[in-house]
Design a protein around this motif. Structure first.
Motif, PDB file in Angstrom:
ATOM      1  N   TYR A 242       0.817  -1.215   0.000  1.00 13.86           N
ATOM      2  CA  TYR A 242       0.000   0.000   0.000  1.00 13.86           C
ATOM      3  C   TYR A 242       0.847   1.259   0.000  1.00 13.86           C
ATOM      4  O   TYR A 242       1.938   1.305   0.566  1.00 13.86           O
ATOM      5  CB  TYR A 242      -0.908  -0.007   1.233  1.00 13.86           C
ATOM      6  CG  TYR A 242      -1.930   1.103   1.248  1.00 13.86           C
ATOM      7  CD1 TYR A 242      -3.030   1.084   0.395  1.00 13.86           C
ATOM      8  CD2 TYR A 242      -1.785   2.189   2.117  1.00 13.86           C
ATOM      9  CE1 TYR A 242      -3.970   2.110   0.403  1.00 13.86           C
ATOM     10  CE2 TYR A 242      -2.718   3.214   2.139  1.00 13.86           C
ATOM     11  CZ  TYR A 242      -3.810   3.170   1.274  1.00 13.86           C
ATOM     12  OH  TYR A 242      -4.728   4.186   1.283  1.00 13.86           O
ATOM     13  N   TRP A 243       0.290   2.279  -0.630  1.00 13.32           N
ATOM     14  CA  TRP A 243       0.845   3.630  -0.571  1.00 13.32           C
ATOM     15  C   TRP A 243      -0.337   4.576  -0.695  1.00 13.32           C
ATOM     16  O   TRP A 243      -1.093   4.525  -1.657  1.00 13.32           O
ATOM     17  CB  TRP A 243       1.828   3.860  -1.708  1.00 13.32           C
ATOM     18  CG  TRP A 243       2.618   5.147  -1.640  1.00 13.32           C
ATOM     19  CD1 TRP A 243       2.302   6.301  -0.979  1.00 13.32           C
ATOM     20  CD2 TRP A 243       3.877   5.410  -2.281  1.00 13.32           C
ATOM     21  NE1 TRP A 243       3.263   7.253  -1.163  1.00 13.32           N
ATOM     22  CE2 TRP A 243       4.253   6.731  -1.967  1.00 13.32           C
ATOM     23  CE3 TRP A 243       4.711   4.654  -3.093  1.00 13.32           C
ATOM     24  CZ2 TRP A 243       5.424   7.315  -2.437  1.00 13.32           C
ATOM     25  CZ3 TRP A 243       5.875   5.237  -3.566  1.00 13.32           C
ATOM     26  CH2 TRP A 243       6.235   6.550  -3.236  1.00 13.32           C
ATOM     27  N   ALA A 246      -1.093   8.925   4.926  1.00 12.98           N
ATOM     28  CA  ALA A 246      -0.358   8.473   6.107  1.00 12.98           C
ATOM     29  C   ALA A 246      -1.263   8.201   7.299  1.00 12.98           C
ATOM     30  O   ALA A 246      -0.821   7.618   8.291  1.00 12.98           O
ATOM     31  CB  ALA A 246       0.691   9.514   6.491  1.00 12.98           C
ATOM     32  N   ASP A 249      -1.279   4.883   9.206  1.00 16.88           N
ATOM     33  CA  ASP A 249      -0.228   4.547  10.177  1.00 16.88           C
ATOM     34  C   ASP A 249      -0.737   4.594  11.614  1.00 16.88           C
ATOM     35  O   ASP A 249      -0.237   3.877  12.479  1.00 16.88           O
ATOM     36  CB  ASP A 249       0.963   5.507  10.044  1.00 16.88           C
ATOM     37  CG  ASP A 249       1.639   5.383   8.700  1.00 16.88           C
ATOM     38  OD1 ASP A 249       1.424   4.363   8.032  1.00 16.88           O
ATOM     39  OD2 ASP A 249       2.373   6.311   8.309  1.00 16.88           O
ATOM     40  N   TYR A 257       0.393  -4.186   6.940  1.00 21.69           N
ATOM     41  CA  TYR A 257       0.498  -3.980   5.489  1.00 21.69           C
ATOM     42  C   TYR A 257       1.943  -3.616   5.119  1.00 21.69           C
ATOM     43  O   TYR A 257       2.731  -3.191   5.961  1.00 21.69           O
ATOM     44  CB  TYR A 257      -0.479  -2.896   5.033  1.00 21.69           C
ATOM     45  CG  TYR A 257      -0.067  -1.493   5.408  1.00 21.69           C
ATOM     46  CD1 TYR A 257       0.633  -0.693   4.507  1.00 21.69           C
ATOM     47  CD2 TYR A 257      -0.373  -0.957   6.664  1.00 21.69           C
ATOM     48  CE1 TYR A 257       1.023   0.591   4.838  1.00 21.69           C
ATOM     49  CE2 TYR A 257       0.010   0.322   7.010  1.00 21.69           C
ATOM     50  CZ  TYR A 257       0.705   1.093   6.094  1.00 21.69           C
ATOM     51  OH  TYR A 257       1.091   2.363   6.426  1.00 21.69           O
ATOM     52  N   ASP A 259       4.341  -1.097   3.427  1.00 15.85           N
ATOM     53  CA  ASP A 259       4.311   0.322   3.106  1.00 15.85           C
ATOM     54  C   ASP A 259       5.336   0.628   2.019  1.00 15.85           C
ATOM     55  O   ASP A 259       6.549   0.576   2.250  1.00 15.85           O
ATOM     56  CB  ASP A 259       4.615   1.129   4.371  1.00 15.85           C
ATOM     57  CG  ASP A 259       4.405   2.617   4.182  1.00 15.85           C
ATOM     58  OD1 ASP A 259       4.190   3.056   3.034  1.00 15.85           O
ATOM     59  OD2 ASP A 259       4.444   3.343   5.198  1.00 15.85           O
ATOM     60  N   CYS A 260       4.849   0.977   0.830  1.00 17.69           N
ATOM     61  CA  CYS A 260       5.747   1.270  -0.294  1.00 17.69           C
ATOM     62  C   CYS A 260       6.660   2.447  -0.029  1.00 17.69           C
ATOM     63  O   CYS A 260       7.728   2.566  -0.643  1.00 17.69           O
ATOM     64  CB  CYS A 260       4.931   1.553  -1.554  1.00 17.69           C
ATOM     65  SG  CYS A 260       4.349   0.084  -2.377  1.00 17.69           S
ATOM     66  N   ARG A 261       6.252   3.337   0.878  1.00 17.38           N
ATOM     67  CA  ARG A 261       7.069   4.521   1.152  1.00 17.38           C
ATOM     68  C   ARG A 261       8.421   4.154   1.740  1.00 17.38           C
ATOM     69  O   ARG A 261       9.340   4.972   1.740  1.00 17.38           O
ATOM     70  CB  ARG A 261       6.327   5.457   2.109  1.00 17.38           C
ATOM     71  CG  ARG A 261       5.045   6.056   1.546  1.00 17.38           C
ATOM     72  CD  ARG A 261       4.267   6.799   2.609  1.00 17.38           C
ATOM     73  NE  ARG A 261       3.917   5.929   3.727  1.00 17.38           N
ATOM     74  CZ  ARG A 261       3.373   6.353   4.865  1.00 17.38           C
ATOM     75  NH1 ARG A 261       3.123   7.638   5.039  1.00 17.38           N
ATOM     76  NH2 ARG A 261       3.080   5.501   5.827  1.00 17.38           N
TER      77      ARG A 261
END
Length: 330
Positions: A242-243, A246, A249, A257, A259-261
């Motif tokens: 997922y991206w 925020a 979070d 999940y 986190d692509c970040r």
């Protein structure tokens, strides 16, 4: 009960409040009556507003209270610089104004809790590529969505990452407009018009249940804008990659999940997931399921929807100078 005559200017979504019979019929002691022209209306409402709308409608609607209400960031693409809020442009309730999305639960529409997964179940999903991407491929500057110098588009980035994964045997793809060398499984949304979503949600669940991961990046970043992509993935018990906003979070625990970040590019992301064991994947999915089940049991979506409706009703009444007892100062 207060009755407000509304003229619908531009809309397409069946989930738009002014397209739903139950909303129009009466909620919070206010009922909406549809009329055929703006001249007959107390209030003009629209789901979409762009540069062409500003040029075409600003003068025509300057004497009629007008409200833009949309939960899709791309439906409000024209914020004229230097133009003060007035009847020349609509009042806005959208993804950036803070009165449409109050939390991340707006697209959590399911009413039942989910069972947990086991490592054996994850292991059994080994006959296909580990990741499924269900999306329309996009590229080009026309998809840019910049506000105050900040880029909110993710659709081009997610397309590039998905193509890299697909060409390296990690990602299967579904949807439209993929490059010609892509092996597209199917386009389950190939119908147009009213039938474009017929059976899509069931088919999406069917597809996802065969994959350990769902490449579930949002197409846009906006405050609290968390769509069905995240929730549908968890419902299929497929781990979301997922991206998006925020705000997730503060709800999802660490190591739930993916986190692509946290990754500088698709090479590192897909190398990371290729190293994950079935046991780790199952643990992460179950952490996501815990969040999902807690939200379902607390009726988080209902609470969020009621607040959204209440604020919309209040804005409509304010715009026409009416109160809930039916009196108006117009």
């Amino acid at each position: 009960m207060t009755v407000i005559r509304v003229y619908r200017l531009r809309w397409s979504s069946k989930d738009w409040p002014f397209a739903k019979e139950e909303f129009l019929a009466g909620t919070h002691n206010v009922k909406f009556k549809l009329v055929e022209t703006a001249a007959l209306a107390d209030l003009v409402v629209t789901e979409k507003w762009g540069r062409k709308d500003f040029l075409k409608n600003a003068l025509n609607l300057r004497r009629k209270p007008t409200l833009l209400w949309t939960d899709e960031p791309r439906y409000d693409t024209c914020i004229p610089s230097g133009v003060a809020q007035s009847h020349a442009v609509p009042e806005r309730m959208n993804c950036f104004t803070g009165d449409v999305f109050h939390d991340i639960y707006r697209f959590l529409l399911y009413g039942e809790t989910l069972p947990f997964v086991t490592p054996a179940e994850m292991e059994s999903r080994d006959d296909v590529a580990p990741v499924l991407a269900l999306m329309t491929y996009r590229e080009g500057s026309q998809w840019s969505l910049r506000r105050n110098g900040v880029e909110h588009d993710l659709s081009c980035l997610r397309s590039r990452w998905a193509v890299w994964g697909h060409r390296n045997g990690v990602v299967d793809v579904c949807g439209r407009h993929w490059p010609s060398d892509s092996r597209v499984i199917e386009d389950s949304r190939q119908e147009t018009g009213e039938n474009q979503f017929a059976g899509w949600w069931e088919r999406k669940q069917q597809l996802l249940k065969a994959y350990r991961f769902n490449f579930a990046l949002e197409n846009t970043i906006a405050p609290n804008y968390v769509t069905e992509k995240l929730w549908d993935s968890i419902r299929a018990r497929s781990l979301p990659i997922y991206w998006g906003q925020a705000a997730v979070d503060s709800v999802f625990p660490e190591d739930s999940y993916i986190d692509c970040r946290a990754f500088s590019g698709p090479e590192r992301l897909f190398a990371y997931i290729n190293r994950m064991s079935s046991a780790e994947i199952a643990e992460r999915v179950n952490r996501c399921i815990e969040v999902y089940n807690d939200a379902v049991q607390s009726s988080a979506n209902e609470s969020s929807s009621r607040k959204t409706e209440r604020l919309l009703i209040e804005r409509c009444l304010s715009l026409i100078g009416a109160t809930v007892d039916g009196s108006a100062d117009v």
